[in-house]
Design a protein around this motif. Sequence first.
Motif, PDB file in Angstrom:
ATOM      1  N   UNK A 461     -83.932  40.186  -1.256  1.00  0.00           N
ATOM      2  CA  UNK A 461     -85.318  39.805  -1.571  1.00  0.00           C
ATOM      3  C   UNK A 461     -85.331  38.705  -2.629  1.00  0.00           C
ATOM      4  N   UNK A 462     -84.415  38.811  -3.594  1.00  0.00           N
ATOM      5  CA  UNK A 462     -84.383  37.822  -4.672  1.00  0.00           C
ATOM      6  C   UNK A 462     -83.939  36.462  -4.158  1.00  0.00           C
ATOM      7  N   UNK A 463     -83.013  36.453  -3.216  1.00  0.00           N
ATOM      8  CA  UNK A 463     -82.501  35.170  -2.716  1.00  0.00           C
ATOM      9  C   UNK A 463     -83.416  34.562  -1.659  1.00  0.00           C
ATOM     10  N   UNK A 464     -84.017  35.403  -0.843  1.00  0.00           N
ATOM     11  CA  UNK A 464     -84.706  34.896   0.345  1.00  0.00           C
ATOM     12  C   UNK A 464     -86.214  35.040   0.316  1.00  0.00           C
ATOM     13  N   UNK A 465     -86.731  35.828  -0.627  1.00  0.00           N
ATOM     14  CA  UNK A 465     -88.158  36.107  -0.614  1.00  0.00           C
ATOM     15  C   UNK A 465     -88.502  37.060   0.522  1.00  0.00           C
ATOM     16  N   UNK A 466     -89.761  37.463   0.571  1.00  0.00           N
ATOM     17  CA  UNK A 466     -90.145  38.511   1.512  1.00  0.00           C
ATOM     18  C   UNK A 466     -91.438  38.143   2.232  1.00  0.00           C
ATOM     19  N   UNK A 467     -91.440  38.351   3.551  1.00  0.00           N
ATOM     20  CA  UNK A 467     -92.664  38.251   4.340  1.00  0.00           C
ATOM     21  C   UNK A 467     -93.005  39.647   4.826  1.00  0.00           C
TER      22      UNK A 467
ATOM     23  N   UNK B  45     -78.469  33.353 -10.612  1.00  0.00           N
ATOM     24  CA  UNK B  45     -79.149  34.581 -10.188  1.00  0.00           C
ATOM     25  C   UNK B  45     -80.006  35.140 -11.322  1.00  0.00           C
ATOM     26  N   UNK B  46     -79.587  34.938 -12.564  1.00  0.00           N
ATOM     27  CA  UNK B  46     -80.341  35.488 -13.689  1.00  0.00           C
ATOM     28  C   UNK B  46     -81.771  34.976 -13.736  1.00  0.00           C
ATOM     29  N   UNK B  47     -81.926  33.666 -13.619  1.00  0.00           N
ATOM     30  CA  UNK B  47     -83.237  33.096 -13.863  1.00  0.00           C
ATOM     31  C   UNK B  47     -83.864  32.413 -12.673  1.00  0.00           C
ATOM     32  N   UNK B  48     -83.053  32.040 -11.697  1.00  0.00           N
ATOM     33  CA  UNK B  48     -83.568  31.245 -10.578  1.00  0.00           C
ATOM     34  C   UNK B  48     -82.963  31.678  -9.244  1.00  0.00           C
ATOM     35  N   UNK B  49     -83.063  32.975  -8.909  1.00  0.00           N
ATOM     36  CA  UNK B  49     -82.463  33.440  -7.653  1.00  0.00           C
ATOM     37  C   UNK B  49     -83.080  32.743  -6.448  1.00  0.00           C
ATOM     38  N   UNK B  50     -82.236  32.371  -5.510  1.00  0.00           N
ATOM     39  CA  UNK B  50     -82.710  31.788  -4.257  1.00  0.00           C
ATOM     40  C   UNK B  50     -83.023  30.312  -4.330  1.00  0.00           C
TER      41      UNK B  50
END
Lengths: 557, 557
Positions: A461-467, B45-50
């Motif tokens: 979710x943190x890397x890709x976001x969520x729909x 990842x700490x502050x700017x994931x994705x």
Amino acid sequence: MNERLIYLPLGGAGEIGMNAYVYGYGPEGKERLIVVDLGVTFPDMDGTPGVDLIFADLEWLEDNADRIEAIFITHAHEDHIGALPHVWGKLRKPVYARAFTGRIGQLKLEEAGIPPETITIVEPRPQTISCGPFTVQFVPVSHSIPESSALVIDTPAGRVVHTGDFKLDGNPIVGEPFDPKLWHEIAKEGEGVKVLVSDSTNVFSPQPGRSEATLAEPLAELIASQKGMVVATTFASNVARLKTLAEAGKAAGRSVCLLGRAMKRMVSTAEETGVLTGMPGTIPAEEAVEVPRQNLMLIVTGSQGERRAASAQLARGKYLGLQMKEGDTFLFSSKTIPGNERGVIRIMNSFSEMGVDVVDDHGGLYHVSGHANRPDLEAVHDLLRPKILIPMHGEHRHLREHAKIGAGKGIASEVATNGTMIDLTGDVPKVVEYIEAGRTYLDGSVQIGAMDGVVRDRIRMALNGLVLVTVILDEEDQALGEPWVELMGLPKVGRSGAPLAEQIEDEMTEFLDRAPVKILSNDDKIDEALRRIARQVSMEEIGKKPEVIVVTSRLME
Amino acid sequence: MNERLIYLPLGGAGEIGMNAYVYGYGPEGKERLIVVDLGVTFPDMDGTPGVDLIFADLEWLEDNADRIEAIFITHAHEDHIGALPHVWGKLRKPVYARAFTGRIGQLKLEEAGIPPETITIVEPRPQTISCGPFTVQFVPVSHSIPESSALVIDTPAGRVVHTGDFKLDGNPIVGEPFDPKLWHEIAKEGEGVKVLVSDSTNVFSPQPGRSEATLAEPLAELIASQKGMVVATTFASNVARLKTLAEAGKAAGRSVCLLGRAMKRMVSTAEETGVLTGMPGTIPAEEAVEVPRQNLMLIVTGSQGERRAASAQLARGKYLGLQMKEGDTFLFSSKTIPGNERGVIRIMNSFSEMGVDVVDDHGGLYHVSGHANRPDLEAVHDLLRPKILIPMHGEHRHLREHAKIGAGKGIASEVATNGTMIDLTGDVPKVVEYIEAGRTYLDGSVQIGAMDGVVRDRIRMALNGLVLVTVILDEEDQALGEPWVELMGLPKVGRSGAPLAEQIEDEMTEFLDRAPVKILSNDDKIDEALRRIARQVSMEEIGKKPEVIVVTSRLME
């Protein structure tokens, strides 16, 4: 059936932190067991976002709990004792530790609602503790916390020395020095040392380690020469350093104030158990605010940049009425543990913005390590002359380097990482089994397995976001209204300039309008199709493939 | 109206990375502008994931685009040129750079669909570029990439020297040496140097910097003494190091193979533009697999542990048919940039598990920095004798330390962080305005503001997990069936042993059954109530307060 002596690291071998070692003696598969240390390691945003603590997966120990005789804790660092309150309930065995360590452990157990008497306080060698086939002695070693101990573990198959964390310090300020005579004695008794299981943390440091005592003079000079308020941080458990810092402050005519719960607990426990004497008196924060800054020294927690510790609070502004100002000095009497650099640098820059001078360890002038360096490790090999060397407490590269050194001296050495069961009965160590050795996460109040997928989903979710898609179907499998899309952690607008959520909704509506009943009547197929649409439209619009959750609701009469 | 000379850092001042500086000359608020460097910094990842890339928020520049004369790029490091393809479209001004830098930039522009002719390739001093009130010369300096340049910027208010990134290297192997005579000349011309805007990266390094040339012998010895395959990594853009490494490999009788797209591009561009000559021939990976390992050397990308780079690929196993084995050596001819430790250590341990010997920079034996150390910075102060010193390219602590050194020599020095507009017209620098200076994230294909909340939501989901609630209400505001709860990134079962989702659903059903119409008819009130229930039940069950999304659907006839 032949009896055998086994060693099984469950944590701490293949990493620095999370120590948990098992020794066993008896017939194969029926060995009686003792556990040495139950420590934690700390989570990070990269791999374990949202997690509170990490410790070894103890499933194997739980499955074999009836074989466990006792738990021994070598010292009170979190990576050796921190898991105890969280896992004791699954093992429920007697715990042994020396006074200071034991008292720290008892405070932790009490907080977890476990009777503190669970921990039996023991005296160091010559006292022995008998547990099934094992006879165990705590032997004082020097480290960066008072009362660190090695264990001398006598078994029918010979003597094992488990060093715990140690350094060779003849004058550690607080706690016992490393005593070569005592260790010489241990090496000479009976048939000598069969197995040395040794700390490997500093195996890549080529110079002999320096004594805690070498810091007193430089620290006193530094603090005496400052004009404003002096604030120093170090590891809360380094009671010797706290004393040295406080003495330096006192000598410079400063009142000393300790800030941070962990630090106060360490000092009071050390005084209560008699390991710390002669600590200069300190004043509480309420009094410190009244002291002129040139006459004040704060000693604070947070040497690793921890966001909630006193150092970070001061870096953000006022803390308990105290505030740093232009002309003040902030001293890191510590080193930054790899991985904590960003947090420490953030604090340094905040202080810089306030006009505060930041002083780091100056290449060792204001900090020494608590671990034995390479020449010190070799000195211990030579002092104990073990037949077998098993490096522990290190990443793989540390264990491997340490084993190479042992092998170079003709000592049978083996790299054994977490889960590797070693038979130590013969002249050479023998790998006999691999145990599934994982990690357990304390997440809020729940313990979850590292492989459960919970944390993986957070990272995704943190890397890709969520729909998030909700769609309602009526009794005839027809969409009721349009699907509803919500975005979380995604840009609202992409390439086309139209809202992303609407773009996805439009595509989905079109799909649902023309989809055949065999798809619309099947939740899995709808899920798959809508997920694909959400990802495809997102890719076109914003260049990302998000995580998607589809909730299909069906009206039924 | 009086004309004035201004300096405005938008990135790179208060951080290392993301360089973007503006100079202006003219009447207040109507100054004609030039931009120096448009770099990126890297997410974590700490502050700017994705997030994919980070660069300075250029809103101020966009608002004043009609005043911009040109963009100058000092060298081809990502933190100086990386934003160019992403932001040029918003500025659309001529770009000037020297051959190697310009060619790298052109390749980047082409990939972004921007005509490469946008970049004008210029020669170094004595060539001058006239832009409005500015006359600009590129002056060669040594750095860790070929053709790094300082800018000499002449204005009606005097001469500004913008150092770019530099070190004092009389023999940088590739590219021009630092030439004190040339700089002496620059200092003597006309009224001399009014303002020195100088790199501050290494201000805390107390020893004079060492030449790239000092590495040749140690590297040659190291590589010659290895028995297995040798794999070396360094920064892809350090063309001099690549040459030194390749020569050392060649001298040791090894075929050399470059792995990694960035590295190959740097070498081919350096050769094409004539800055690199005499590079030993290399072989492609397809040939390398056929070479006996003792006769092979790989030079690979990924010195910072980047997950997709060649080094990390080799650490995971086979890469392009090549695989490291027991007895091979992996050399980091690089230092680890703070924040990248975890990734680098991960790779080191993977190699250790393969039996590969890992060699680090050995305290500078196998790596030198590309930035001027403290004594070198002081040498430049003394050489140029500026009236004003503005430290740049550094975190706040670097800028402050550098300014202190300047002030100590009687040079009017000022710490100016991103967004601080400085008037340089008089004898001392004067802060005249603060511009909102933020960060822009490239996220997939979209540029979002750092404060847009998108990344904040991702971090929250990662730390707290997510509860998703859908509830359907009929025409009379009564819940149709039970609410539906899905969890993402949360443990499925907590304290009670019952599924968390069901526990939440049950509480919600109970609430909806007895809630009055004035709540049920109001989406916001339902949202608030269900959100509270989800967080409360989660807190009791799993000790965490998750993020919650509530989707309320209403049936209407």
